[in-house]
Design a protein around this motif. Structure first.
Motif, mmCIF file in Angstrom:
data_model
loop_
_atom_site.group_PDB
_atom_site.id
_atom_site.type_symbol
_atom_site.label_atom_id
_atom_site.label_comp_id
_atom_site.label_asym_id
_atom_site.label_seq_id
_atom_site.Cartn_x
_atom_site.Cartn_y
_atom_site.Cartn_z
ATOM 1 N N TYR A 1 0.707 -1.412 0.026
ATOM 2 C CA TYR A 1 0.084 0.001 -0.067
ATOM 3 C C TYR A 1 1.215 1.303 -0.215
ATOM 4 O O TYR A 1 1.672 1.425 0.816
ATOM 5 C CB TYR A 1 -0.312 -0.023 1.140
ATOM 6 N N PRO A 2 0.824 2.210 -1.020
ATOM 7 C CA PRO A 2 1.657 3.669 -0.795
ATOM 8 C C PRO A 2 0.893 3.690 0.518
ATOM 9 O O PRO A 2 -0.162 3.771 1.411
ATOM 10 C CB PRO A 2 0.653 4.381 -1.826
ATOM 11 N N VAL A 3 1.484 5.022 1.122
ATOM 12 C CA VAL A 3 1.526 5.912 2.554
ATOM 13 C C VAL A 3 1.182 7.275 2.256
ATOM 14 O O VAL A 3 1.616 7.938 1.370
ATOM 15 C CB VAL A 3 2.890 5.755 3.142
ATOM 16 N N ILE A 4 -0.165 7.366 2.697
ATOM 17 C CA ILE A 4 -0.350 9.009 2.505
ATOM 18 C C ILE A 4 -0.425 9.232 4.436
ATOM 19 O O ILE A 4 -1.047 8.813 5.212
ATOM 20 C CB ILE A 4 -1.318 9.497 2.289
ATOM 21 N N GLU A 5 0.589 10.311 4.262
ATOM 22 C CA GLU A 5 0.672 11.723 5.707
ATOM 23 C C GLU A 5 -0.205 12.666 5.225
ATOM 24 O O GLU A 5 -0.101 13.501 4.953
ATOM 25 C CB GLU A 5 2.091 11.961 5.988
ATOM 26 N N GLY A 6 -1.582 12.634 6.216
ATOM 27 C CA GLY A 6 -2.080 13.970 6.753
ATOM 28 C C GLY A 6 -1.399 14.479 7.949
ATOM 29 O O GLY A 6 -1.041 14.184 8.889
ATOM 30 N N THR A 7 -1.380 15.821 7.621
ATOM 31 C CA THR A 7 -0.030 16.529 7.952
ATOM 32 C C THR A 7 -0.812 18.194 8.621
ATOM 33 O O THR A 7 -1.276 19.097 8.027
ATOM 34 C CB THR A 7 0.840 16.377 7.526
ATOM 35 N N TYR A 8 0.063 18.231 10.079
ATOM 36 C CA TYR A 8 -0.791 19.644 10.409
ATOM 37 C C TYR A 8 0.307 20.075 11.512
ATOM 38 O O TYR A 8 0.591 19.945 12.848
ATOM 39 C CB TYR A 8 -1.960 20.171 11.145
ATOM 40 N N SER A 9 1.862 20.412 11.513
ATOM 41 C CA SER A 9 3.086 20.610 12.054
ATOM 42 C C SER A 9 2.750 22.155 12.982
ATOM 43 O O SER A 9 3.652 22.233 13.198
ATOM 44 C CB SER A 9 3.790 20.829 11.636
ATOM 45 N N GLY A 10 1.337 22.859 12.816
ATOM 46 C CA GLY A 10 1.190 24.169 13.853
ATOM 47 C C GLY A 10 1.433 23.719 15.193
ATOM 48 O O GLY A 10 0.976 23.105 15.527
ATOM 49 N N PRO A 11 2.336 24.367 16.030
ATOM 50 C CA PRO A 11 3.380 24.379 17.505
ATOM 51 C C PRO A 11 2.485 24.414 18.062
ATOM 52 O O PRO A 11 2.476 24.578 18.719
ATOM 53 C CB PRO A 11 3.852 25.127 17.322
ATOM 54 N N GLN A 12 1.266 24.709 18.237
ATOM 55 C CA GLN A 12 0.604 25.188 18.546
ATOM 56 C C GLN A 12 -0.845 23.603 19.319
ATOM 57 O O GLN A 12 -1.714 23.922 20.206
ATOM 58 C CB GLN A 12 -0.769 26.358 18.569
ATOM 59 N N THR A 13 -1.032 22.888 18.690
ATOM 60 C CA THR A 13 -1.614 21.127 18.648
ATOM 61 C C THR A 13 -0.957 20.336 17.989
ATOM 62 O O THR A 13 0.075 20.414 17.797
ATOM 63 C CB THR A 13 -2.511 22.123 17.756
ATOM 64 N N ILE A 14 -1.535 19.142 17.928
ATOM 65 C CA ILE A 14 -1.251 18.486 17.474
ATOM 66 C C ILE A 14 -1.481 17.852 16.247
ATOM 67 O O ILE A 14 -3.215 18.102 15.708
ATOM 68 C CB ILE A 14 -0.700 16.506 17.993
ATOM 69 N N ARG A 15 -1.210 16.714 15.572
ATOM 70 C CA ARG A 15 -2.149 16.434 13.882
ATOM 71 C C ARG A 15 -2.846 14.902 14.484
ATOM 72 O O ARG A 15 -3.647 14.646 14.050
ATOM 73 C CB ARG A 15 -1.354 16.630 13.082
ATOM 74 N N ALA A 16 -2.290 14.256 15.328
ATOM 75 C CA ALA A 16 -3.160 12.817 15.194
ATOM 76 C C ALA A 16 -4.102 12.479 16.342
ATOM 77 O O ALA A 16 -3.571 13.390 17.821
ATOM 78 C CB ALA A 16 -1.596 11.708 16.000
ATOM 79 N N PRO A 17 -5.389 12.319 15.727
ATOM 80 C CA PRO A 17 -6.398 12.381 16.928
ATOM 81 C C PRO A 17 -5.890 11.404 17.783
ATOM 82 O O PRO A 17 -5.475 10.612 18.217
ATOM 83 C CB PRO A 17 -7.122 11.345 16.343
ATOM 84 N N LYS A 18 -6.180 11.862 18.942
ATOM 85 C CA LYS A 18 -6.551 10.907 20.552
ATOM 86 C C LYS A 18 -7.887 10.554 21.251
ATOM 87 O O LYS A 18 -7.708 10.131 21.888
ATOM 88 C CB LYS A 18 -5.435 12.066 21.588
ATOM 89 N N THR A 19 -8.906 11.545 20.361
ATOM 90 C CA THR A 19 -10.582 10.735 20.815
ATOM 91 C C THR A 19 -10.638 10.203 19.792
ATOM 92 O O THR A 19 -10.528 10.378 18.468
ATOM 93 C CB THR A 19 -10.980 11.708 21.178
#
Length: 754
Positions: A523-541
């Motif tokens: 499978y090809p890999v796709i990264e969903g990104t948001y590196s704004g330092p005020q938050t995170i991208r990986a969901p925790k809920t």
């Protein structure tokens, strides 16, 4: 025959990985089912946000069930539940008045207020206000008093402050008094332009305005801002689609951008309500994005303001004595990088005449107790290699602070906030929520109970009524129902942790797989990104894991990853500071290591075919990844990217890139790296984006053209910053771009998301 079979098997094995995958309309239809607005409708009993009623022994909430929306009353002490009212009866009453069909579990009501006896509900349906007597099953309409738009009532409702023609008036039932008289559009009292508002450049009217009126709790004083906009500079948008006519409109909006030497400023006045006069406060005028609101003491005798300086390397806390209008600096803090306004939190201890302040001064975010009179730190309330996320509740009588923190428990994901309590002096620390999950909490101001919603990305939300003193469970209120989602073939996201670029630091992320996952495929890999330092991208809920844009893409036979590299939020100060004046890093070294590490563990991940997509700061990331790491990232979709940080609203880049805007802004600009593009890049921007002006993508396009690079650009008519992200056409174009360039397959032509 055996040799022939062997040769055929070898030949099949040597066929390129792309031939294993076939993408057609059925894949797109399945992906559409997993779009957030569709799949979240099938997440039932998922959340409890308590609506506390003053002086009542109950709270109420609404929840989405398989029937529809249900309204629940819950006893605070026991957690016993019952219907707030008979929804069938109310639907029948509303239907009579509106003369149309009303469904019991799709009630067209909003702005709901319940009285303390739970026998009357007030609500709005359309433009009409209603009162419903529950026990008598009687519904009546009423007219609600229309307050002036730019007005604010005193706490006891006896007076009203009104801004008219940029001046402040005080109004009672019998009289109106003009307090300020020299206000005007360029330098007005009590109002400032809405941050995202735009106006037609040809019209004389002002921007939509927001009120800045802050009453003391006793109603004796008002703090109001005076906004100097005389030298405010504009950004512009070009509106091409009009309701009628063919002349495009030019829209303007006031917006300071990073490095501007002249910006709108605000200073403050104190109005003595009883004497109908005011004094200017001796607090320096600040850029409007640096001054935060005032916190009044409970008795109204004092107020405190948090005020940052350009570049955010220092902050002051000002004290105002209401009786004299005297001000002074109580406390200040400095940092070599920045004092983060997104995490700093000031709370007042009224009885003790002290302050609580969240600070990263020891390298981790913790609570400090400060003496109001001297400004000296009395004690550091919390301490250790963990992050205090927020102060949730303060019990001054028991001298306890209730706070969430992450990273305190060994073996638990440090991004999961758990609830603790601690005495003011730092003793008697208690953990109140033992579940290793993300906890979202709602405290009643005067009640020894709270509602706790907790979930992980793997397990749905559980809503619980708990006792404050020890976290004891009083009653489980709701448990998320995902039976219909499971029936769709939904795959649980998989959290993971790998070592980062230094070989020591833990880097956390989430992996999403297709519903028909086959470990024998590549499978090809796709990264969903948001590196704004005020938050995170990986969901925790669970909700965020369900409602993001990664799950739909997996249905097109991709593996999706979210990774929070160094420089992002909710870890140590040192971890956070990696991105300081270095936003172009985008956590890339950690993310590439993570994907390669996962690919070694999971042979079905193809680390030679990696794509990336993101919006806003994530749009910057997606383009940056292809420009900074062209040998790794092959395909990118960058939506509404702030490709040069001088194109963004001033506070955000000046916080993380510094002030003034020096050479580091050029180094971190995507414009200056356009010549590095090797992969396939799609730029998308809404032409009415008043958050990140569309010039950001247009100027990057210009640099790519100058460098003779192939890329694609979609400028979407009449879409602003958020609209372009949720637009169905653009969602489909993102899918198409990855299918074409990562799978090497021509996507279904003109597929329409309904």
């Amino acid at each position: 025959m055996k040799k022939l079979i062997t040769l055929l098997c070898v030949a099949c094995y040597l066929v390129p990985a792309t031939s294993q995958i076939s993408i057609d309309t059925s894949n797109y239809q399945r992906a559409e089912q997993f779009i957030s607005s569709n799949i979240t409708k099938k997440y039932y009993n998922s959340w409890v946000k308590p609506q506390w009623v003053k002086d009542a022994d109950f709270f109420w909430y609404s929840t989405n069930t398989k029937k529809g929306t249900e309204y629940i009353k819950c006893q605070i002490k026991t957690g016993d539940k019952s219907p707030l009212f008979d929804q069938e009866k109310l639907a029948a009453q509303i239907a009579k008045v509106l003369d149309k069909e009303v469904k019991a579990f799709k009630l067209p009501i909003s702005s709901i207020e319940v009285n303390k006896d739970a026998n009357q509900v007030q609500f709005k349906s359309g433009k009409q206000w209603f009162k419903y007597q529950i026990t008598q099953d009687q519904l009546q309409t009423f007219e609600k008093e229309n307050k002036p738009k730019l007005s604010s009532q005193s706490p006891d409702k006896s007076k009203m402050a009104i801004v008219h023609n940029y001046n402040i008036w005080l109004k009672t039932d019998t009289d109106s008094i003009q307090i300020t008289k020299d206000g005007n559009k360029g330098n007005g009292y009590g109002v400032s332009p809405s941050w995202y508002s735009t106006k037609n450049i040809e019209l004389e009217n002002d921007h939509p305005l927001e009120l800045d009126i802050n009453w003391s709790p006793d109603g004796k004083y008002i703090i109001a801002g005076k906004y100097d906009r005389r030298q405010a500079r504009n950004l512009y948008l070009y509106k091409v689609l009009l309701n009628k006519g063919h002349r495009a409109e030019v829209l303007e909006y006031e917006r300071p951008i990073a490095g501007d030497s002249i910006v709108p400023t605000v200073e403050y006045i104190l109005i003595d309500v009883e004497n109908a006069n005011y004094k200017a406060l001796d607090i320096p005028a600040k850029a409007t994005f640096l001054a935060y609101g005032f916190n009044w003491s409970k008795d109204g005798s004092k107020a405190f303001q948090v005020s940052f300086n350009r570049g955010y390397q220092s902050v002051e806390i000002y004290e105002l004595i209401a009786a004299t209008a005297a001000t002074r600096t109580v406390f200040s803090e400095n940092a070599e990088t920045y004092v983060d306004p997104n995490t700093s939190n000031l709370r007042l201890l009224n009885k003790q005449k002290q302050l609580l302040w969240l600070s990263e001064r020891d390298g981790w975010q913790h609570i400090y107790r400060i003496d109001q009179s001297t400004g000296q730190v009395i004690n550091q309330v919390t301490k250790g290699d963990y992050v205090v996320r927020d102060i949730q509740h303060i019990d001054e009588k028991a001298q306890r602070i209730f706070f969430t923190a992450g990273g305190k428990e060994p073996g638990v994901d440090p991004y999961l906030p758990l609830l603790y309590s601690v005495k003011f002096d730092g003793s008697a620390l208690k953990k109140l929520t033992p579940e290793a999950a993300h906890h979202t909490l709602f405290f009643h101001e005067n009640s020894p109970y709270f509602v706790d919603n907790y979930s992980t990305i793997e397990e749905p939300n559980v809503a619980i009524l708990r006792r404050s003193k020890d976290g004891k469970i009083i009653k489980r209120l709701e448990t998320g129902d995902i039976s219909e989602i499971l029936a769709m073939g939904w795959q649980k996201p998989e959290p993971f942790v790998v070592k980062g670029r230094d070989g020591k630091t833990d880097i956390y992320g989430v992996l999403f797989k297709p519903h028909n996952f086959n470990p024998n495929r590549k499978y090809p890999v796709i990264e969903g990104t948001y590196s704004g330092p005020q938050t995170i991208r990986a969901p925790k809920t669970f909700y965020r894991g369900l409602s993001n844009d990664d799950t739909p893409l997996t249905q097109l036979d991709f593996v999706l990853v979210n990774i929070d590299g160094m420089g992002s939020a909710f870890r140590s100060k040192a971890f956070h500071d990696v991105s300081y004046r270095n936003l172009g890093d985008i956590g890339g070294p950690d993310k590439m290591i993570a994907i390669k590490t996962l690919a070694e563990k999971y042979p079905w991940m193809d680390a030679t075919r990696v794509g990336i997509f993101g919006h806003s700061a994530g749009g910057y990331d997606a383009a940056r990844a292809l420009l900074a790491y062209p040998d790794f990232y092959k395909v990118g979709v960058a939506t509404a990217g702030n490709h040069d940080h001088r194109s963004a609203k001033a506070w955000w880049p000046e916080l993380y890139m510094g002030y003034p805007a020096g050479e580091n802004y050029d180094e971190q600009s995507n414009y200056t790296h356009a010549k590095n593009l090797q992969g396939h890049l799609l730029l998308v921007h809404g032409d009415l984006d008043q958050n990140v002006n569309p010039t950001a993508s247009m100027r990057l396009a210009a640099e790519l053209i100058k460098a003779n690079k192939d890329f694609e650009l979609i400028l979407v008519p009449n879409k602003d910053h958020s609209q372009v992200y949720y637009d169905n056409y653009l969602t489909r174009k993102r899918w198409d771009f990855f299918v074409k360039h990562l799978h090497g397959i021509e996507p279904p032509k003109n597929y329409k998301i309904k």
